[in-house]
Motif scaffolding. Structure first.
Motif, PDB file in Angstrom:
ATOM      1  N   ILE A  85      35.856  20.949  52.079  1.00 43.35           N
ATOM      2  CA  ILE A  85      35.004  21.661  53.238  1.00 43.35           C
ATOM      3  C   ILE A  85      35.937  22.425  54.312  1.00 43.35           C
ATOM      4  N   ASP A  86      36.261  23.686  54.461  1.00 43.26           N
ATOM      5  CA  ASP A  86      36.722  24.185  55.231  1.00 43.26           C
ATOM      6  C   ASP A  86      36.039  25.214  55.724  1.00 43.26           C
ATOM      7  N   PHE A  87      37.418  26.244  57.018  1.00 39.85           N
ATOM      8  CA  PHE A  87      36.641  27.188  58.295  1.00 39.85           C
ATOM      9  C   PHE A  87      37.704  28.373  58.091  1.00 39.85           C
ATOM     10  N   THR A  88      37.124  29.746  58.634  1.00 38.87           N
ATOM     11  CA  THR A  88      37.731  30.529  59.003  1.00 38.87           C
ATOM     12  C   THR A  88      36.732  31.465  60.331  1.00 38.87           C
ATOM     13  N   GLU A 113      27.486  26.643  46.658  1.00 38.84           N
ATOM     14  CA  GLU A 113      28.481  26.787  48.058  1.00 38.84           C
ATOM     15  C   GLU A 113      27.521  27.145  50.120  1.00 38.84           C
ATOM     16  N   ILE A 114      27.990  26.254  51.033  1.00 39.77           N
ATOM     17  CA  ILE A 114      27.192  26.246  51.565  1.00 39.77           C
ATOM     18  C   ILE A 114      27.823  26.779  52.539  1.00 39.77           C
ATOM     19  N   ARG A 115      27.436  28.290  53.515  1.00 40.26           N
ATOM     20  CA  ARG A 115      27.902  29.184  54.885  1.00 40.26           C
ATOM     21  C   ARG A 115      27.251  28.552  56.123  1.00 40.26           C
ATOM     22  N   ARG A 137      31.350  23.027  49.375  1.00 43.88           N
ATOM     23  CA  ARG A 137      31.963  23.703  48.179  1.00 43.88           C
ATOM     24  C   ARG A 137      31.743  21.800  47.559  1.00 43.88           C
ATOM     25  N   ILE A 138      30.292  21.664  46.721  1.00 42.99           N
ATOM     26  CA  ILE A 138      29.880  20.666  46.059  1.00 42.99           C
ATOM     27  C   ILE A 138      29.455  20.647  44.409  1.00 42.99           C
ATOM     28  N   PRO A 139      30.068  19.663  43.402  1.00 41.23           N
ATOM     29  CA  PRO A 139      29.632  20.184  42.483  1.00 41.23           C
ATOM     30  C   PRO A 139      28.566  19.974  42.358  1.00 41.23           C
ATOM     31  N   ALA A 140      27.744  21.475  41.372  1.00 39.16           N
ATOM     32  CA  ALA A 140      26.385  21.531  41.321  1.00 39.16           C
ATOM     33  C   ALA A 140      25.743  20.524  40.466  1.00 39.16           C
ATOM     34  N   GLY A 168      36.725  33.998  70.147  1.00 36.75           N
ATOM     35  CA  GLY A 168      35.798  34.832  70.957  1.00 36.75           C
ATOM     36  C   GLY A 168      34.783  35.735  70.163  1.00 36.75           C
ATOM     37  N   LYS A 169      34.644  35.315  69.176  1.00 34.51           N
ATOM     38  CA  LYS A 169      33.816  36.173  68.051  1.00 34.51           C
ATOM     39  C   LYS A 169      32.779  34.874  67.036  1.00 34.51           C
ATOM     40  N   GLY A 170      33.377  33.415  66.415  1.00 35.84           N
ATOM     41  CA  GLY A 170      32.339  32.714  66.062  1.00 35.84           C
ATOM     42  C   GLY A 170      33.607  32.411  64.885  1.00 35.84           C
ATOM     43  N   THR A 171      33.544  30.967  64.593  1.00 38.73           N
ATOM     44  CA  THR A 171      33.222  30.659  63.223  1.00 38.73           C
ATOM     45  C   THR A 171      32.379  30.419  62.135  1.00 38.73           C
TER      46      THR A 171
END
Length: 78
Positions: free
Chosen positions: A55-58, A7-9, A70-73, A62-65
């Protein structure tokens, strides 16, 4: 999330993404910037797909993203 995913954030503290734009963000040529090409997130989405990932996002306007990729290891058989 599968147990063998990496997982990469990517987190920013920018202006955020308005909820009504969520479905458009990964579309080719979609941009909210005057100088943007709208290619970056569309290419990222496709590259992640080609690696069997997601890939998804929240976002909090006004505060950020936060984008989550997520990719198979890779599993070594050595």
């Amino acid at each position: 999330m599968r147990g063998d995913d990496a997982e990469i954030r990517v987190i920013d503290t920018g202006c955020g993404i308005r909820p009504e734009l969520k479905e458009k963000v990964f579309g080719l040529y979609f941009t909210t910037k005057q100088t943007g090409s709208g290619i970056g997130l569309a290419m990222t989405f496709r590259i992640v797909q080609l690696h069997d990932g997601t890939i998804d996002f929240t976002s909090d306007p006004g505060k950020g993203t936060t984008f989550v990729i997520r990719i198979p290891a890779a599993v070594s058989s050595i």
